[in-house]
Design a protein around this motif. Structure first.
Motif, short mmCIF file in Angstrom:
data_model
loop_
_atom_site.label_atom_id
_atom_site.label_comp_id
_atom_site.label_asym_id
_atom_site.label_seq_id
_atom_site.Cartn_x
_atom_site.Cartn_y
_atom_site.Cartn_z
N GLY A 128 0.72 -1.14 -0.02
CA GLY A 128 0.05 0.14 -0.01
C GLY A 128 0.87 1.21 -0.12
O GLY A 128 2.03 1.28 0.31
N GLU A 129 0.10 2.36 -0.04
CA GLU A 129 0.74 3.70 -0.14
C GLU A 129 1.51 4.21 1.05
O GLU A 129 2.42 4.69 1.09
CB GLU A 129 0.06 4.86 -0.77
CG GLU A 129 -1.24 4.86 0.22
CD GLU A 129 -2.64 4.29 -0.22
OE1 GLU A 129 -3.61 4.88 -0.04
OE2 GLU A 129 -2.22 3.10 -0.72
N ASP A 130 0.97 3.38 2.16
CA ASP A 130 1.75 3.83 3.49
C ASP A 130 2.86 2.73 3.67
O ASP A 130 3.26 2.64 5.03
CB ASP A 130 0.60 3.69 4.62
CG ASP A 130 -0.17 2.29 4.78
OD1 ASP A 130 0.19 1.53 3.94
OD2 ASP A 130 -0.84 2.46 5.54
N SER A 212 -7.82 2.49 -8.55
CA SER A 212 -8.12 3.23 -7.37
C SER A 212 -6.79 3.95 -7.19
O SER A 212 -5.47 3.38 -7.52
CB SER A 212 -8.43 2.70 -6.31
OG SER A 212 -8.61 2.94 -5.12
N LYS A 213 -6.75 5.24 -6.85
CA LYS A 213 -5.84 6.18 -6.27
C LYS A 213 -5.11 5.62 -4.95
O LYS A 213 -3.88 5.78 -4.69
CB LYS A 213 -5.97 7.39 -6.15
CG LYS A 213 -6.44 8.27 -7.22
CD LYS A 213 -5.17 8.72 -8.31
CE LYS A 213 -5.16 9.47 -9.13
NZ LYS A 213 -4.00 9.99 -9.82
N ILE A 215 -4.92 2.02 -2.05
CA ILE A 215 -5.09 0.60 -1.91
C ILE A 215 -6.28 0.19 -1.13
O ILE A 215 -6.65 -0.70 -1.36
CB ILE A 215 -3.97 0.15 -1.09
CG1 ILE A 215 -3.79 -1.53 -1.39
CG2 ILE A 215 -3.88 0.36 0.35
CD1 ILE A 215 -3.21 -2.12 -2.81
N ASP A 216 -7.01 1.23 -0.68
CA ASP A 216 -7.85 0.92 0.18
C ASP A 216 -9.23 1.15 -0.79
O ASP A 216 -10.31 1.24 0.04
CB ASP A 216 -7.90 1.97 1.55
CG ASP A 216 -7.05 1.59 2.36
OD1 ASP A 216 -6.71 0.55 2.56
OD2 ASP A 216 -6.35 2.72 3.04
N GLY A 217 -9.21 1.45 -1.91
CA GLY A 217 -10.38 2.08 -2.80
C GLY A 217 -10.91 3.48 -2.59
O GLY A 217 -10.12 4.32 -2.02
N PRO A 218 -11.92 3.70 -3.27
CA PRO A 218 -12.86 2.73 -3.93
C PRO A 218 -12.42 2.50 -5.14
O PRO A 218 -11.40 3.09 -5.72
CB PRO A 218 -14.11 3.82 -4.16
CG PRO A 218 -13.40 5.06 -3.98
CD PRO A 218 -12.34 5.14 -3.05
N TRP A 219 -12.71 1.35 -5.48
CA TRP A 219 -12.38 0.82 -7.08
C TRP A 219 -13.40 1.01 -8.19
O TRP A 219 -14.56 0.85 -8.00
CB TRP A 219 -12.21 -0.78 -7.02
CG TRP A 219 -11.16 -1.09 -5.74
CD1 TRP A 219 -11.23 -1.46 -4.51
CD2 TRP A 219 -9.56 -0.95 -6.11
NE1 TRP A 219 -10.20 -1.72 -4.06
CE2 TRP A 219 -8.92 -1.48 -4.86
CE3 TRP A 219 -8.87 -0.77 -7.23
CZ2 TRP A 219 -7.81 -1.55 -4.64
CZ3 TRP A 219 -7.50 -0.92 -7.04
CH2 TRP A 219 -6.85 -1.23 -6.00
N GLU A 220 -12.83 1.44 -9.22
CA GLU A 220 -13.47 1.99 -10.26
C GLU A 220 -13.24 1.09 -11.53
O GLU A 220 -12.28 0.62 -12.00
CB GLU A 220 -13.28 3.35 -10.89
CG GLU A 220 -13.82 3.79 -12.07
CD GLU A 220 -13.29 5.14 -12.68
OE1 GLU A 220 -13.58 5.77 -13.64
OE2 GLU A 220 -11.95 5.44 -12.18
#
Length: 487
Positions: A128-130, A212-213, A215-220
């Motif tokens: 993830g981003e973190d 998604s931008k 890792i937690d979504g939301p998913w498009e």
């Protein structure tokens, strides 16, 4: 160019799918600099999780194997590097759980398997981003990993994605949201899934994408879904799905996936590759002008390398050759091109035969066999312990096998009862045999079989029909001068 019997590198700057012919399903692929590594589902074969290496995405060479212990049928792995270690996450079907092996190099050695003690199938590692580590699973679920990637955080499972709803009139096997593969590219997490079922009707399987931008979504969902699919029963490649994105050092992107071949289901799901193109709004799709069943320009210019099947007579166990369910390294040895194998069991199906992936429409396998008096040995086409076909012999008789445990007999009429040359020809799924007492004069067996029905849609288990050697009873057998000839 005549494309009959062609696959992979054509030697002229182009390749023809498949890039790995035969039973290489659920491909997972990674790049490190100029090097690519790929592995696949290994099902009931051991050693399993064979790792392939390539520098051009077309010519592949097996370099290691990640699993030597039988845990059950092994499905849908994911190969990745995190920090200074390489990881392969994978599913075991029965009892259902997910495992990981790790190594300091893709060339191994790989660790013993670590049980993650979670259900579901098809794990995919992503960061993830973190900096947190995750496993995305089938059914749109995800699990949070500990920092070392060798355990999951208890209670952290959550549903994050419902899939892409396709038209009700499409003919499929099931909705089956599975095979997630994630890749972070230019500010987006791209989330690929397989849907529609991995076998069943030809039009069932597909690859869909979301992004998604975070890792937690939301998913498009992508407006270009499905990215990959078989559209007609007349197409060459059926049940196309389970896709992974991969790039080149030059910035080009490709999708690697698997498919059954029309009319050759018993070859298993083969590994295919196509280029993808990016749209102005940050999505990707297959270019209209490229046809998956026609020659495609190679992603990276390179020289054509020898096909791995030219080395089958070296008996590279764990790379080309693998056992059915039971792998005991002390049972076999290879010296000067001779495979010595200790007998096991009382029949071919209890002998844990040794097999290789052929991957051609028509081929011939020939081998010289010497054996101890108390053994039986032979040459088969093997699906599982209930369904196999081929030829073998003990000290008194030749045997014909057409289904597990069923044999017809032919009395030896000359020669040494403990030495025989055997040959099997698979000519577009019509199988015949031959034998020789001296390796020069050959005699046709008095049988022939048609084996197109030996496939997953009729027998399940997701496996394929593989050439195999067996020895059972008391003592040993020596296999030498093995040749594999594409017809």
């Amino acid at each position: 160019m005549d494309l009959t019997n062609k696959q992979g590198d054509l030697g002229n700057g182009f390749y023809l799918n498949p890039i790995l012919g035969g039973d290489y399903p659920d491909p997972t692929i990674m790049r490190e600099g100029d090097d690519y590594y790929m592995t696949h589902s290994s099902f009931d074969y051991l050693p399993g999780l064979v790792v392939f290496h390539s520098n051009d995405l077309v010519n592949w060479e097996p370099i290691s194997f990640g699993l030597q212990t039988y845990l059950g049928s092994v499905w849908a792995p994911d190969i990745t590097k995190y920090g200074d270690k390489y990881f392969i996450y994978f599913t075991v079907s029965n009892p259902r759980s997910n495992f990981v092996v790790y190594a300091d190099s893709p060339y191994g050695p790989w660790s013993d398997p670590v049980d993650l003690n979670i259900g579901n199938i098809d794990p995919c590692h992503i960061v993830g981003e973190d900096g947190t580590r995750w496993l995305f699973m089938s059914n749109g679920l995800r699990e949070k990993l500990t920092d070392d990637g060798l355990a999951v955080v208890p209670g952290a499972q959550e549903k994050v994605y419902d899939g892409w709803k396709y038209p009700e009139e499409w003919v499929d096997e099931c909705f089956c949201l599975e095979g997630p593969k994630l890749k972070y590219i230019d500010g987006y997490y791209y989330y690929l899934n397989a849907q529609g079922g991995t076998a069943g009707p030809p039009t069932s399987h597909m690859v869909v994408a979301a992004r998604s931008k975070s890792i937690d979504g939301p998913w498009e969902n992508s407006p270009y879904n499905p990215i990959v699919r078989t559209w007609n029963n007349t197409d060459r490649w059926w049940s196309k799905g389970h896709g992974s994105l991969i790039d080149t050092p030059q910035g080009d992107w490709w999708i690697v996936y698997h498919a059954y071949e029309n009319g050759f289901y018993n070859l298993g799901r083969q590994t295919l590759m196509e280029p993808v193109e990016w749209t102005g709004d940050g999505w990707f799709k297959l270019p209209d002008q490229i046809k998956v069943d026609e020659p495609i320009e190679k992603p990276i210019a390179s020289e054509k390398l020898p096909d791995r099947r030219t080395r089958l007579g070296e008996f590279r166990i764990g790379l080309d050759w693998k056992f059915y369910k039971n792998y005991d390294p002390s049972r076999c040895s290879v010296e000067n091109g001779v495979l010595t194998m200790q007998a096991q069991g009382t029949s071919p199906e209890t002998s844990s035969p040794i097999l290789f992936v052929a991957g051609n429409h028509a081929y011939e396998v020939e081998v010289e066999i010497e054996k101890d008096p108390g053994t039986a040995a032979g040459l088969l086409l093997y699906y599982n312990g209930e369904f196999y076909a081929g030829t073998g012999f003990d000290s008194n008789r030749r045997y014909r096998y057409r289904k597990g445990g069923a044999s017809g007999r032919g009395q030896h009429t000359e020669g040494n009862g403990n030495r025989l040359w055997l040959r099997i020809r698979n000519d577009h799924q019509v199988v015949t045999g031959a034998y020789s007492y001296d390796g020069i004069t050959w005699h046709a067996e008095e049988w022939g079989m048609e084996l197109s029905g030996y496939n997953h849609n009729t027998l399940y288990e997701f496996q394929s029909l593989l050439p195999a050697l067996f020895v059972h009873g008391e003592g040993k057998a020596w296999f030498k001068n093995l040749t594999y000839t594409i017809l």
